[in-house]
Design an enzyme around this catalytic site. Structure first.
Site, PDB file in Angstrom:
ATOM      1  N   LYS A   1       0.809  -0.952  -0.091  1.00  0.00           N
ATOM      2  CA  LYS A   1      -0.028   0.660   0.254  1.00  0.00           C
ATOM      3  C   LYS A   1       0.458   1.437  -0.284  1.00  0.00           C
ATOM      4  CE  LYS A   1      -3.730  -2.855  -0.068  1.00  0.00           C
ATOM      5  NZ  LYS A   1      -3.991  -3.429   0.912  1.00  0.00           N
TER       6      LYS A   1
HETATM    7  C1  LIG Z   1      -4.715  -4.669   1.998  1.00  0.00           C
HETATM    8  C2  LIG Z   1      -6.623  -4.290   1.565  1.00  0.00           C
HETATM    9  C3  LIG Z   1      -7.041  -5.130   2.820  1.00  0.00           C
HETATM   10  C4  LIG Z   1      -6.572  -5.932   4.261  1.00  0.00           C
HETATM   11  O1  LIG Z   1      -5.569  -4.990   4.556  1.00  0.00           O
HETATM   12  P1  LIG Z   1      -4.640  -5.760   5.358  1.00  0.00           P
HETATM   13  O2  LIG Z   1      -3.957  -4.812   6.292  1.00  0.00           O
HETATM   14  O3  LIG Z   1      -4.065  -7.073   4.737  1.00  0.00           O
HETATM   15  O4  LIG Z   1      -5.196  -6.465   6.321  1.00  0.00           O
HETATM   16  C5  LIG Z   1      -8.777  -4.606   3.315  1.00  0.00           C
HETATM   17  N1  LIG Z   1      -9.505  -4.351   1.701  1.00  0.00           N
HETATM   18  C6  LIG Z   1      -8.913  -4.329   0.838  1.00  0.00           C
HETATM   19  C7  LIG Z   1      -9.518  -3.769  -0.860  1.00  0.00           C
HETATM   20  C8  LIG Z   1      -7.140  -4.039   0.546  1.00  0.00           C
HETATM   21  O5  LIG Z   1      -6.523  -3.980  -0.493  1.00  0.00           O
END
Ligand SMILES: *Cc1c(COP(=O)(O)O)cnc(C)c1O
Length: 403
Positions: A202
């Site tokens: 991210k």
């Molecule tokens: C990355 C992501 C999540 C979950 O996040 P984590 O930090 O990996 O638990 C949830 N929804 C979307 C759309 C994501 O891309």
């Protein structure tokens, strides 16, 4: 073959020379010396978890996105779970969400015993179609969970209008959309609760981590309590007031983010602006590089939106290609371009099929998009040469398979 037919380069998958020597991943974190220094300093400090860095990070994050409250969590998934709890979801309730997302978006509803009700996406943005969402509302619906797919905000005005009319809570899954703007406003204070992830792919990473932002003090209080076992005040606060007494007032979890992670997050936040503008540049270069290729559909950007470009998902016009998405995907990987696919629609996973009886065909827009989607590499640390390699590889592969 006509004399004017272009000479086609041999693909790496057929034994030719790959466009790159080494694999370019689709996403990757950027960590610099300041990040490392900040983590090391925290390791030498008195607090490894729930110390001063947690509050500092939350305040800086809230200020950055323009939200009143920011509550950190151990992951984006934990943050989604907490938001589902704070929204009051419980067994018997329904919440409407997009099938074109990571499974965690829908799973968080199941954690609360609520039923995820999928509604199809819009063909351009691949975000929740408000009309489809509206048609799924019943007397049991309590929440809508739009996803800002690839970093492009969902149609938030229409979704919030639905929410107002039917008394629903909007939990925006903005795990792709940190830094995105909707009608000139940063994502983070528009929906009732907005959820972010700090996973390494991210925009900002804390290793694992997540955040919920909200304008609502009541939600904020519940979220804080939920991430700490349901205990109504934290250890540092109790130490400060010399108190041994505490009260557990609801059934929460240990979903705390550490001081170590928050120290990293604070540093990463300083570079978020540069990260976002680099992604925007890369997207513009991709747009220009693919404009002349009729087999490729570039991601749409609605006029009211400034996307955060977490992903750059192209769609293949499979009618103009004599190969499947799978073959093109494998050919791109052989060229050492780390493509990916976002996402297998959630309802098509075995767990959802078995539990809810989905068979495929229920959400044609999302399912058709899935058949043709390929995410190209997109991250802050890509240099211009990396970007050109991706464009060259796409041209080489698409040219080879064009019909
Ligand atoms: C990355 C992501 C999540 C979950 O996040 P984590 O930090 O990996 O638990 C949830 N929804 C979307 C759309 C994501 O891309």
């Amino acid at each position: 073959m006509s004399v004017n037919a272009p000479v086609r380069e041999t693909l790496a998958i057929d034994g030719g020379q790959p466009v790159r020597e080494t694999l370019l991943p689709y996403g990757r974190q950027s960590i610099d010396e300041d990040d490392i220094q900040a983590v090391v300093e925290t390791l030498r400090s008195d607090w490894l978890t729930t110390g001063p860095k947690v509050g500092e990070f939350e305040e800086a994050f809230a200020a950055w996105v323009g939200a009143k409250h920011a509550i950190s969590f151990s992951s984006g998934t934990a943050a989604l779970h907490a938001a589902a709890f704070a929204a009051g979801l419980q067994p018997g309730d329904e919440a409407i969400t997009s099938p074109l997302t990571f499974a965690a978006t829908a799973n968080c509803l199941l954690y609360q015993g609520a039923r995820p009700v999928f509604a199809d996406v819009s063909p351009d943005s691949l975000t929740l179609d408000p009309e489809q969402a509206g048609s799924k509302i019943t007397s049991r619906t309590r929440a809508i969970v739009p996803v800002d797919y690839a970093g492009h905000p969902a149609d938030l005005d229409s979704i919030l209008r639905l929410a107002e009319r039917y008394g629903l809570v909007v939990i925006e899954d903005a795990c792709h959309a940190l830094g995105a703007e909707y009608r000139g406003r940063r994502i983070g204070s528009i929906s009732h609760m907005t959820v972010f992830s700090f996973h390494p792919v991210k925009h900002l990473t804390t290793g694992e981590g997540g955040m919920v932002t909200t304008e609502n003090a009541e939600f904020a209080k519940t979220l804080r309590c939920f991430r700490n076992h349901g205990i109504s005040s934290d250890a540092r606060h109790r130490q400060a007031v010399g108190q041994w007494h505490y009260e557990m007032v609801l059934l929460g979890f240990n979903y705390r983010l550490t001081d170590i992670a928050c120290a990293l997050g604070l540093q990463q936040l300083k570079k978020l602006g540069a990260n976002l503008s680099r992604r925007k540049q890369i997207a513009a270069r991709y747009d220009a590089g693919f404009r002349e290729i009729p087999e490729i559909i570039c991601p749409a950007v609605r006029p009211e939106v400034n996307p955060a470009w977490h992903l750059y998902p192209i769609r293949l016009d499979l009618n103009k290609l004599n190969a499947s998405r799978g073959e093109i995907f494998r050919a791109m990987r052989a060229e050492n371009i780390g493509v990916n696919v976002h996402y297998i629609p959630v309802h098509l996973h075995p767990y959802y099929r078995d539990r809810f009886g989905y068979q495929g065909g229920e959400f044609p827009v999302a399912e058709n998009a899935y058949q043709s989607l390929i995410s190209l590499p997109m991250f802050h640390g890509m240099n211009d040469g990396d970007v050109e390699d991706v464009i060259q590889a796409v041209r080489k592969v698409v040219d080879h398979y064009s019909s």
